[in-house]
Each structure stands twice: as structure tokens, then as C-alpha cells.
Design an enzyme around this catalytic site. Structure first.
Site, short mmCIF file in Angstrom:
data_model
loop_
_atom_site.label_atom_id
_atom_site.label_comp_id
_atom_site.label_asym_id
_atom_site.label_seq_id
_atom_site.Cartn_x
_atom_site.Cartn_y
_atom_site.Cartn_z
N HIS A 43 0.85 -1.18 0.00
CA HIS A 43 0.00 0.00 0.00
C HIS A 43 0.88 1.23 0.00
O HIS A 43 1.94 1.23 0.63
CB HIS A 43 -0.92 0.00 1.23
N ASP A 46 -7.77 -5.69 -0.17
CA ASP A 46 -8.28 -6.46 -1.31
C ASP A 46 -8.31 -7.97 -1.10
O ASP A 46 -8.85 -8.69 -1.94
CB ASP A 46 -7.53 -6.07 -2.57
N1 CMC Z 1 4.18 -7.44 -4.90
C1 CMC Z 1 5.52 -7.43 -5.07
N2 CMC Z 1 6.29 -6.35 -4.86
C2 CMC Z 1 5.68 -5.23 -4.46
C3 CMC Z 1 4.29 -5.17 -4.27
C4 CMC Z 1 3.53 -6.33 -4.49
N3 CMC Z 1 2.21 -6.34 -4.30
N4 CMC Z 1 3.94 -3.93 -3.88
C5 CMC Z 1 5.08 -3.24 -3.84
N5 CMC Z 1 6.14 -4.01 -4.19
C6 CMC Z 1 7.56 -3.63 -4.19
C7 CMC Z 1 7.88 -2.78 -5.41
O1 CMC Z 1 8.32 -3.56 -6.49
C8 CMC Z 1 8.97 -1.90 -4.86
O2 CMC Z 1 10.18 -2.64 -4.80
P1 CMC Z 1 11.60 -1.91 -5.10
O3 CMC Z 1 11.69 -0.79 -4.10
O4 CMC Z 1 12.62 -2.98 -4.93
O5 CMC Z 1 11.49 -1.41 -6.51
C9 CMC Z 1 8.56 -1.65 -3.41
O6 CMC Z 1 7.78 -2.79 -3.06
C10 CMC Z 1 7.76 -0.39 -3.21
O7 CMC Z 1 6.58 -0.46 -4.00
P2 CMC Z 1 6.03 0.69 -4.92
O8 CMC Z 1 5.49 0.09 -6.18
O9 CMC Z 1 7.03 1.79 -5.06
O10 CMC Z 1 4.83 1.21 -4.03
P3 CMC Z 1 3.66 2.15 -4.49
O11 CMC Z 1 3.26 2.92 -3.29
O12 CMC Z 1 4.02 2.93 -5.71
O13 CMC Z 1 2.50 1.14 -4.92
C11 CMC Z 1 0.70 -0.41 -4.72
C12 CMC Z 1 1.49 0.72 -4.05
C13 CMC Z 1 -0.55 -0.68 -3.91
C14 CMC Z 1 0.26 0.05 -6.14
C15 CMC Z 1 1.59 -1.68 -4.81
O14 CMC Z 1 1.93 -2.11 -3.51
C16 CMC Z 1 0.92 -2.80 -5.59
O15 CMC Z 1 1.03 -2.84 -6.82
N6 CMC Z 1 0.22 -3.75 -4.87
C17 CMC Z 1 -0.50 -4.83 -5.56
C18 CMC Z 1 -1.85 -4.32 -6.09
C19 CMC Z 1 -2.84 -4.10 -4.97
O16 CMC Z 1 -3.07 -4.96 -4.13
N7 CMC Z 1 -3.49 -2.91 -5.01
C20 CMC Z 1 -4.50 -2.54 -4.03
C21 CMC Z 1 -4.04 -1.47 -3.12
S1 CMC Z 1 -5.03 -1.24 -1.65
C22 CMC Z 1 -6.62 -0.82 -2.10
C23 CMC Z 1 -6.77 0.18 -3.17
O17 CMC Z 1 -6.07 1.17 -3.26
O18 CMC Z 1 -7.67 -0.03 -3.98
#
Ligand code: CMC
Length: 490
Positions: free
Chosen positions: A334, A390
């Protein structure tokens, strides 16, 4: 130079030694600096061809809004480090335990829990606004039999706006919702009742149209979520009543999904709303944004992921793929929470209640193995990746909703959060300011147009360098072999 005030930054431009004092605004939970203050720090740019110099203010770059506050809000508080979520000051745990969705909606929109009479009036207004104009049925029937229900919902909210010209600032004047006089506020409240009342009706219609079922309206006396379940499922049985455990579980899930401050879809609604578009169009943009798999579409993606993993024995190999960045662990991570999402604890308790009635879904074993292994794995621990809201997809699956309907079950309650924020923006004491961010231009400098006959053929090195040749699925073998005037060269 006068000494800098305590609540300020002194910024030194090391290129010329100039200093700037930038005020720090402090509130109970945050401290912030105005991005526009950095515009006063001047950069002199030089045109490489003419040598002309021009002064520009420094831009503040924030890809993905990692650290940009776009509003001041009274609505929802999140502390992502401590795992706290409060609506108007009330902890989400207390609301999920003791409130119901409509009461929570009232709280989110108007700021206080309603008295009994206020609640009754609001409840009646919402439920009395749950029917739609009969012509809306045609919009549903114009979709393909297998249309994704989020495509339907998004389109229908936009279409709905055309039924209410009195709610359209383009037709009635741009200060329609910003005047704050009684007539204007009444007009706004009427749209609020309509949007909350119709959201489950439209969602149920999106469900029924794909089943080839007639649309129905529920009898009086059902709760908001009870009426929603009735509208989806009743096939004309006498005295049909949804199961009370499922009805309450859905109500709790609706409370958990009602708002989450500046998430992608709420930001989208406010972005659209900032141009003073009508509220129905703004809500349609929220649906479109929510639909994506990184946001509200993640609950659907979680189940598709679990199905693709299959047996719990396959979990270790799947997690290795995630760590090699070949797969995404949907339902984890998140932007704001760096500890367990408080909603996920309530979801686990709710799931236990639902499973007692529905029985356990076989995917639960896979989900639990994934959950337990990820929480112990250094990759996820180091990045503060915890289960998010989720994982509730498992409850929806146990309740028998189709997978592609899961984001709809997120969108219906989130309509309330979108409206609460839209209303707050319209009634802002500072007026509405259009949201118009800036960019850092890194494209080509000015160049002269060449007529097509004088241009060189350019080799396309990467697929992204230009438009690619695509497969035309509409062409059968027979039509490829046929001859006709104007036959395509492709
Ligand atoms: N699986 C694997 N790696 C992950 C995941 C994941 N679900 N989420 C984050 N990471 C890694 C990402 O690759 C990054 O690694 P590094 O620093 O080595 O490059 C690190 O963790 C930080 O992640 P980020 O992508 O910079 O984080 P963000 O704040 O931009 O993205 C997110 C947040 C929710 C989009 C992401 O965690 C994600 O894609 N999660 C899976 C999809 C999901 O469940 N979304 C629902 C979110 S909650 C409810 C809603 O908003 O609707």
C-alpha cells in the site's frame, strides 16, 4: 537579513548564494511547505539555438504524488505507520462494529453521526432515490452479454447525469454548487441522495443484465445492503429475504470501503470535479480509475492470482516469481500503510462469520499459505508489504459473486467517499481551484515540418518506436482470399 521565523525553511540557492524563506504550515498531524513558494527560486534557461535567456521558476517534481498534498480535508485520517484509519475522528474498528453503512455515509458527508430523526430522514431520502428512469434500462441492454460490469457502471453513471440537467453547471451556471445558499445546497443534497440511492441499483442492474434477468425494485423495509442483495438475486420468490449474516458482512465491507482519503479514484473524482463538471460525470471518472488492477480491481486480481497458483504447494514457486519481478502479489502493499492495513483485520473476522454460513472456499488454504510465507519473507518484510483491503475478494467469492463483479462491490460504497470529497471541494471557503499540474518537458526542440514526400523511411528499432502492425481478428480466411474494391494492403 532578518532572522528566519521558526516555522520556516531557509533555502539557499547554491548557484548564486541567494536565500529564500519558505513558511512551514503546521497542523495537528502534518507540517507542509507550499510548492508554489519554490516558483520564486529562479532558473535562467538559455535557448541553445538563439542564446536568448529566459527566467523560469523552479518546478517541484513528484511522480505518482508520493509527497504532494492536494487538499486540506476534514474527512478521513490515516496513519500509515501505526495502521490507523478514522472517519471524521471515529476509529474504523468502532464503526465496523457498531455503525451501519448509511449512518457511516452520513458521518463521512456531513461530518457528524446523525440523530435518530436525521438518520431516518436520510435513510428515507436515499431509499426513495433508488429507482432509475426507465430509459436507463436501454443503456444496460446496449452492452455486450459479457461486458465487464465496471465498464457498464462507469458508462451508466455518466449517462445518468444527462437525466438531471438541473445538476449540471455547464447548463445552469458554473457557481451552481459553490454558492452555499439554501437552494444550491438543497440541489447538491438531492444529487447526493440520488447517487447513493442509485449506486446499488445500477450495480444490481449491471449484474442482472448479464444473467438475462428482468430488473426489479425491492420492497420497502430492507436495509441498504439488504435491498442491494434483493435487487441482484430475487427471482420473484414470495417474501424473499437475503441471508442476514451475508447482509451484515456486506454492510461491514461497505463501511470499510466507503472512504480512504486521497486514493487514486478519489483524486480522479476531484480532478474532474475541479473543472466544475457535473457530479455524475465526476463519479464516472472515479469508477474508471477504481477499475484498474492496482486499485479497486485488485480484489478481482487477487482471486485470479490465487486461481493461477492453485494448490498451496505452488506458493513458494509463485513467491520466487514475485521476487524476480515476473509477477505481482496482488492484495499486498500500500502506498500509505507500512504496517497491516487495519481494514484487513476486520476483513479476517468478517470472513470467519461468512464462511460459517457459506462454507470455506478451497482457495483459502492457498491464500493463507501465501499470507504466512510473504509475512516471513525478507523481500516483503524489507519493503513493508502487508496484506491490504483487497483480500476481501475471498469473502466475495465465498458469497458467490462473479469475479468481475468484485470491483463493483468496491465502487458502490466508494461513491460515498467520492461525494464527501466532491462536496467538501465545492463548499471550500477558498472556492474551487482547477487542478492543473505542470510537467517537465523533455521532448524535441522546435523543428520544421517536412512534407511527406521528402521524409526518409525510418527503421523502427524497438516496438515502442512507432505504431506496430497488428493482427486483424475480424478477417476470416475466406475474406482474406476474397477480392473486392479497396482491398486492404495489410
Ligand atoms: N508485490 C511485489 N512487490 C511489491 C508489491 C507487491 N504487491 N507492492 C510493492 N512491491 C515492491 C515494489 O516492487 C517496490 O520494490 P523496489 O523498491 O525494490 O522497486 C517496493 O515494493 C515499493 O513499491 P512501490 O510500487 O514503489 O509502491 P507504491 O506505493 O508505488 O504502490 C501499490 C502501491 C498498492 C500500487 C503496490 O503495492 C501494488 O502494486 N500492490 C498490488 C496491487 C494491490 O493490491 N493494489 C490494491 C491497493 S489497496 C486498495 C486500493 O487502493 O484499492
Amino acid at each position: 537579513m532578518a532572522p528566519a521565523s521558526k516555522d520556516s525553511l531557509t533555502v539557499v540557492d547554491n548557484r548564486n548564494g541567494k536565500t529564500y524563506e519558505i513558511p512551514i504550515a503546521v497542523t495537528a498531524h502534518d507540517a507542509s511547505v507550499p510548492a508554489s513558494a519554490f516558483k520564486d527560486i529562479i532558473h535562467v534557461k538559455e535557448d541553445p539555438r538563439t542564446g536568448n535567456k529566459e527566467k523560469v521558476g523552479l518546478r517541484v517534481v513528484d511522480r505518482g504524488f508520493l509527497n504532494t498534498a492536494v487538499i486540506q480535508s476534514y474527512i478521513t485520517f490515516i496513519d500509515g505507520d501505526r495502521g490507523i484509519l478514522r472517519y471524521r475522528g471515529y476509529p474504523i474498528e468502532q464503526l465496523a462494529e457498531q455503525s451501519n453503512f448509511l449512518e457511516t455515509s452520513y458521518l463521512l458527508i456531513w461530518g457528524e453521526l446523525p440523530s435518530k430523526s436525521q438518520y431516518d430522514r436520510f435513510h428515507d431520502e436515499v431509499m426513495n432515490h433508488s429507482t432509475t428512469h426507465v430509459d436507463i434500462e436501454h443503456v444496460f441492454k446496449s452492452f455486450r452479454y459479457d461486458a465487464h460490469p465496471m465498464s457498464i457502471l462507469t458508462s451508466v453513471f455518466a449517462a445518468l447525469g444527462s437525466y438531471y440537467p438541473e445538476a449540471n453547471p455547464s447548463l445552469q451556471g458554473q457557481n451552481l454548487f459553490t454558492k452555499k445558499d439554501l437552494a444550491s445546497v438543497q440541489n447538491m443534497d438531492k444529487q447526493i441522495y440520488r447517487l447513493i440511492g442509485k449506486a446499488p441499483t445500477l450495480a444490481a442492474m449491471a449484474y442482472r443484465v448479464r444473467q438475462g434477468r428482468h430488473f426489479i425494485t425491492p420492497p420497502p423495509g430492507l436495509s441498504y445492503t439488504g435491498a442491494f442483495l434483493y435487487q441482484m438475486d430475487c427471482l420473484g420468490q414470495a417474501e424473499y429475504k437475503p441471508n442476514p449474516v451475508l447482509e451484515r458482512a456486506l454492510d461491514i465491507l461497505f463501511i470499510l470501503h466507503a472512504d480512504h482519503e486521497m486514493n487514486a479514484s478519489t483524486t480522479t473524482v476531484l480532478q474532474a470535479g475541479s473543472s466544475l463538471t457535473d457530479p455524475y460525470s465526476a463519479i464516472a471518472t472515479g469508477c474508471a480509475s477504481l477499475y484498474g488492477p492496482l486499485h479497486g480491481g485488485a480484489n478481482e486480481a487477487v482471486i485470479r492470482m490465487l486461481i493461477s497458483i492453485g494448490s498451496p504447494d505452488n506458493v513458494p514457486a509463485f513467491l520466487e516469481q514475485v521476487k524476480r519481478r515476473e509477477k505481482l502479489l496482488s492484495g499486498f502493499g500500500h502506498r500509505v500503510y507500512k504496517t497491516t492495513d487495519p481494514r484487513s483485520r476486520i476483513i479476517r473476522r468478517t470472513a470467519d462469520e461468512v464462511f460459517k454460513v457459506t462454507g470455506k472456499d478451497p482457495l483459502i488454504e492457498t491464500a493463507m499459505r501465501l499470507h504466512d510465507m510473504a509475512l516471513k519473507d525478507e523481500y516483503f518484510v524489507k519493503r513493508n508489504l502487508y496484506p491490504n483491503v483487497d483480500f476481501c475478494g475471498l469473502i466475495y467469492k465465498a458469497m458467490g459473486f462473479p469475479l468481475d463483479f468484485f470491483p463493483v462491490l468496491f465502487a458502490v460504497p466508494r461513491v460515498v467517499g467520492w461525494i464527501a470529497h466532491w462536496r467538501q471541494m465545492m463548499l471550500s471557503p477558498d472556492g474551487v481551484k482547477i487542478w492543473r499540474p505542470r510537467q517537465i518537458y523533455i521532448g524535441p526542440e522546435e523543428r520544421a515540418y517536412e512534407p511527406i514526400g521528402q521524409r526518409q523511411e525510418r527503421e523502427q528499432r524497438a516496438p515502442t518506436d512507432g505504431p506496430t502492425a497488428v493482427f486483424h481478428s475480424g478477417q476470416s480466411k475466406r475474406s482474406k482470399l476474397a477480392t473486392f474494391v479497396g482491398k486492404s494492403k495489410l
